[in-house]
Motif scaffolding. Sequence first.
Motif, PDB file in Angstrom:
ATOM      1  N   VAL A   1      17.698  14.884  96.422  1.00 58.00           N
ATOM      2  CA  VAL A   1      18.145  14.988  95.036  1.00 58.00           C
ATOM      3  C   VAL A   1      18.072  13.596  94.426  1.00 58.00           C
ATOM      4  CG1 VAL A   1      20.031  15.562  93.471  1.00 58.00           C
ATOM      5  CG2 VAL A   1      19.667  16.928  95.534  1.00 58.00           C
ATOM      6  N   LEU A   2      17.249  13.417  93.410  1.00 52.45           N
ATOM      7  CA  LEU A   2      17.081  12.135  92.737  1.00 52.45           C
ATOM      8  C   LEU A   2      17.796  12.150  91.385  1.00 52.45           C
ATOM      9  CD1 LEU A   2      13.331  11.278  93.419  1.00 52.45           C
ATOM     10  CD2 LEU A   2      15.346  10.355  94.560  1.00 52.45           C
ATOM     11  N   LEU A   3      18.549  11.082  91.113  1.00 53.90           N
ATOM     12  CA  LEU A   3      19.244  10.937  89.838  1.00 53.90           C
ATOM     13  C   LEU A   3      18.943   9.560  89.260  1.00 53.90           C
ATOM     14  CD1 LEU A   3      22.771  12.380  90.726  1.00 53.90           C
ATOM     15  CD2 LEU A   3      20.944  13.548  89.492  1.00 53.90           C
ATOM     16  N   HIS A   4      18.652   9.506  87.977  1.00 56.01           N
ATOM     17  CA  HIS A   4      18.469   8.249  87.262  1.00 56.01           C
ATOM     18  C   HIS A   4      19.742   7.998  86.442  1.00 56.01           C
ATOM     19  CE1 HIS A   4      14.093   7.814  88.078  1.00 56.01           C
ATOM     20  NE2 HIS A   4      14.202   9.119  88.249  1.00 56.01           N
ATOM     21  N   VAL A   5      20.495   6.959  86.815  1.00 55.83           N
ATOM     22  CA  VAL A   5      21.793   6.708  86.191  1.00 55.83           C
ATOM     23  C   VAL A   5      21.833   5.278  85.636  1.00 55.83           C
ATOM     24  CG1 VAL A   5      22.951   8.348  87.705  1.00 55.83           C
ATOM     25  CG2 VAL A   5      22.794   5.953  88.383  1.00 55.83           C
ATOM     26  N   ASP A   6      22.877   5.017  84.869  1.00 57.26           N
ATOM     27  CA  ASP A   6      23.053   3.712  84.251  1.00 57.26           C
ATOM     28  C   ASP A   6      23.505   2.686  85.285  1.00 57.26           C
ATOM     29  OD1 ASP A   6      23.184   2.383  81.467  1.00 57.26           O
ATOM     30  OD2 ASP A   6      25.066   1.768  82.441  1.00 57.26           O
ATOM     31  N   TYR A   7      23.290   1.396  84.945  1.00 59.94           N
ATOM     32  CA  TYR A   7      23.683   0.326  85.850  1.00 59.94           C
ATOM     33  C   TYR A   7      25.195   0.276  86.050  1.00 59.94           C
ATOM     34  CZ  TYR A   7      19.222  -2.033  86.636  1.00 59.94           C
ATOM     35  OH  TYR A   7      17.960  -2.353  87.069  1.00 59.94           O
ATOM     36  N   ALA A   8      25.949   0.833  85.106  1.00 62.05           N
ATOM     37  CA  ALA A   8      27.406   0.819  85.239  1.00 62.05           C
ATOM     38  C   ALA A   8      27.928   1.862  86.214  1.00 62.05           C
ATOM     39  CB  ALA A   8      28.039   1.045  83.861  1.00 62.05           C
TER      40      ALA A   8
ATOM     41  N   THR B   1      15.125   0.133  87.995  1.00 64.44           N
ATOM     42  CA  THR B   1      14.122  -0.128  86.980  1.00 64.44           C
ATOM     43  C   THR B   1      14.750  -0.937  85.847  1.00 64.44           C
ATOM     44  OG1 THR B   1      14.547   1.882  85.709  1.00 64.44           O
ATOM     45  CG2 THR B   1      13.059   2.073  87.589  1.00 64.44           C
ATOM     46  N   GLU B   2      13.986  -1.195  84.799  1.00 63.28           N
ATOM     47  CA  GLU B   2      14.524  -1.964  83.679  1.00 63.28           C
ATOM     48  C   GLU B   2      15.566  -1.186  82.896  1.00 63.28           C
ATOM     49  OE1 GLU B   2      10.745   0.072  82.287  1.00 63.28           O
ATOM     50  OE2 GLU B   2      11.481  -0.982  84.065  1.00 63.28           O
ATOM     51  N   ASN B   3      15.602   0.132  83.058  1.00 67.12           N
ATOM     52  CA  ASN B   3      16.539   0.944  82.280  1.00 67.12           C
ATOM     53  C   ASN B   3      17.594   1.645  83.127  1.00 67.12           C
ATOM     54  OD1 ASN B   3      15.246   0.441  79.741  1.00 67.12           O
ATOM     55  ND2 ASN B   3      13.659   1.931  80.295  1.00 67.12           N
TER      56      ASN B   3
ATOM     57  N   PRO C   1      31.084   9.624  81.820  1.00 61.48           N
ATOM     58  CA  PRO C   1      29.960   9.789  80.884  1.00 61.48           C
ATOM     59  C   PRO C   1      29.145   8.506  80.718  1.00 61.48           C
ATOM     60  CG  PRO C   1      32.056   9.722  79.718  1.00 61.48           C
ATOM     61  CD  PRO C   1      32.388   9.841  81.171  1.00 61.48           C
ATOM     62  N   GLY C   2      29.745   7.365  80.977  1.00 60.33           N
ATOM     63  CA  GLY C   2      28.994   6.120  80.892  1.00 60.33           C
ATOM     64  C   GLY C   2      27.981   5.956  82.004  1.00 60.33           C
ATOM     65  N   ALA C   3      28.067   6.805  83.025  1.00 63.48           N
ATOM     66  CA  ALA C   3      27.115   6.717  84.123  1.00 63.48           C
ATOM     67  C   ALA C   3      25.773   7.340  83.782  1.00 63.48           C
ATOM     68  CB  ALA C   3      27.693   7.403  85.366  1.00 63.48           C
ATOM     69  N   LEU C   4      25.743   8.121  82.707  1.00 69.53           N
ATOM     70  CA  LEU C   4      24.478   8.738  82.305  1.00 69.53           C
ATOM     71  C   LEU C   4      23.556   7.673  81.735  1.00 69.53           C
ATOM     72  CD1 LEU C   4      25.902  11.955  80.631  1.00 69.53           C
ATOM     73  CD2 LEU C   4      24.946  11.717  82.925  1.00 69.53           C
ATOM     74  N   PRO C   5      22.282   7.771  81.937  1.00 67.99           N
ATOM     75  CA  PRO C   5      21.357   6.734  81.460  1.00 67.99           C
ATOM     76  C   PRO C   5      21.387   6.621  79.943  1.00 67.99           C
ATOM     77  CG  PRO C   5      20.159   8.679  82.203  1.00 67.99           C
ATOM     78  CD  PRO C   5      21.570   8.880  82.611  1.00 67.99           C
ATOM     79  N   ARG C   6      21.348   5.366  79.468  1.00 67.74           N
ATOM     80  CA  ARG C   6      21.350   5.097  78.034  1.00 67.74           C
ATOM     81  C   ARG C   6      20.240   4.105  77.720  1.00 67.74           C
ATOM     82  NH1 ARG C   6      27.317   2.974  77.241  1.00 67.74           N
ATOM     83  NH2 ARG C   6      26.762   2.006  79.240  1.00 67.74           N
TER      84      ARG C   6
END
Length: 365
Positions: free
Chosen positions: A258-265, A298-300, A336-341
């Motif tokens: 299971v792959l997830l793309h999340v925020d740096y926070a 990654t950068e995002n 919710p801040g863990a979602l990519p932004r």
Amino acid sequence: MPIFGPAANFELPNWLIALLLLVGAVVVALVSDQIITGTVRRLVGSNHVVRSVLDRTRGVVRFGFILLALAIVLPMVPLAPVTTNAIHKFMIAGLILLMGWVALLASNLVADRYVSRLHASDLGARKAVTQVKMLKVIGGGLIITLAIAFALMTFDSVRQFGISLFASAGLAGLAAGIASRSILANLFAGLQLALTQPIRIDDAIVVENEWGTVEELTSTYVVVRLWDLRRLIVPLAYFIEKPFQNWTRESTQILGTVLLHVDYATSARRLREKLMEILKASKLWDGQVGILQVTDATENTVVIRALVSAATADATWDLRCEVREKLIAFMQSEYPGALPRRRNETVLSRANGRDDAETGLPFAN
């Protein structure tokens, strides 16, 4: 044939004599079948395999007794020698075909009973099931071919035709070989699959970019049940000549990703704890593998990979979907801040005559 003593001149017609002899032969055959079958049943006792074979072949054996009795009585029937000889050959051919039929039914029954005692989830059992089913198909084809060949050889015309065919089999044999190349290729591929087993019943495979499980093995093709319940029909030779993926070659247990793309926070530690909570509450998890790792940045976003395991390929797929859904729901509700932004920064100059209040945008000094 005179009756009622020597003084009687009345004779039975030939057709009536033939009818009486044939009917008597049938009656004797049916009585013999009952006696012999009953005796065999008493002798085998509680042997369920032999009893099952007797039950499965009862009608065929009875018909074989009738044919045998008719073949014995036939020389006494007042018919022309040519007719008697022709009928006798047909009866012999029929007996040979019946013997082949009995052998086919018995072999299929023994194979089916052996397979029914195995557990499909066990790797060793799936190997045995695959071998038995393939050998059952090949053996059945061999029995039918031999029975038909021996039955035809009882006729002189067919035998002479076969000898002539072999004598002039040069170009004809080459043409037949070319025409039957695909058939022979599938036959030998079936033997190779039964012995080496690159695939087995219920194996999870990827073939022609389609994921599915091996549902059926025949003498010429393999039926693959795809994830959306479609059936992919693949020739046997394909699995010998071309590469494919077998996810359950060594074990029915496979890992799901299971792959997830999340925020740096995002807190990887908290996601790891939530993953274990989800797995322990799931009926699909086999308790073997439950790992969450940061595999890329990654950068995002940060790439989080969760590895989970289940007993079968189908269960692994369902477990992956369950873990993915619950992890996303957890981040939506708790973090919710863990979602990519996507971050955008706009720099404005005071020379354009607008200040921060007018634009509502951040001003960089």
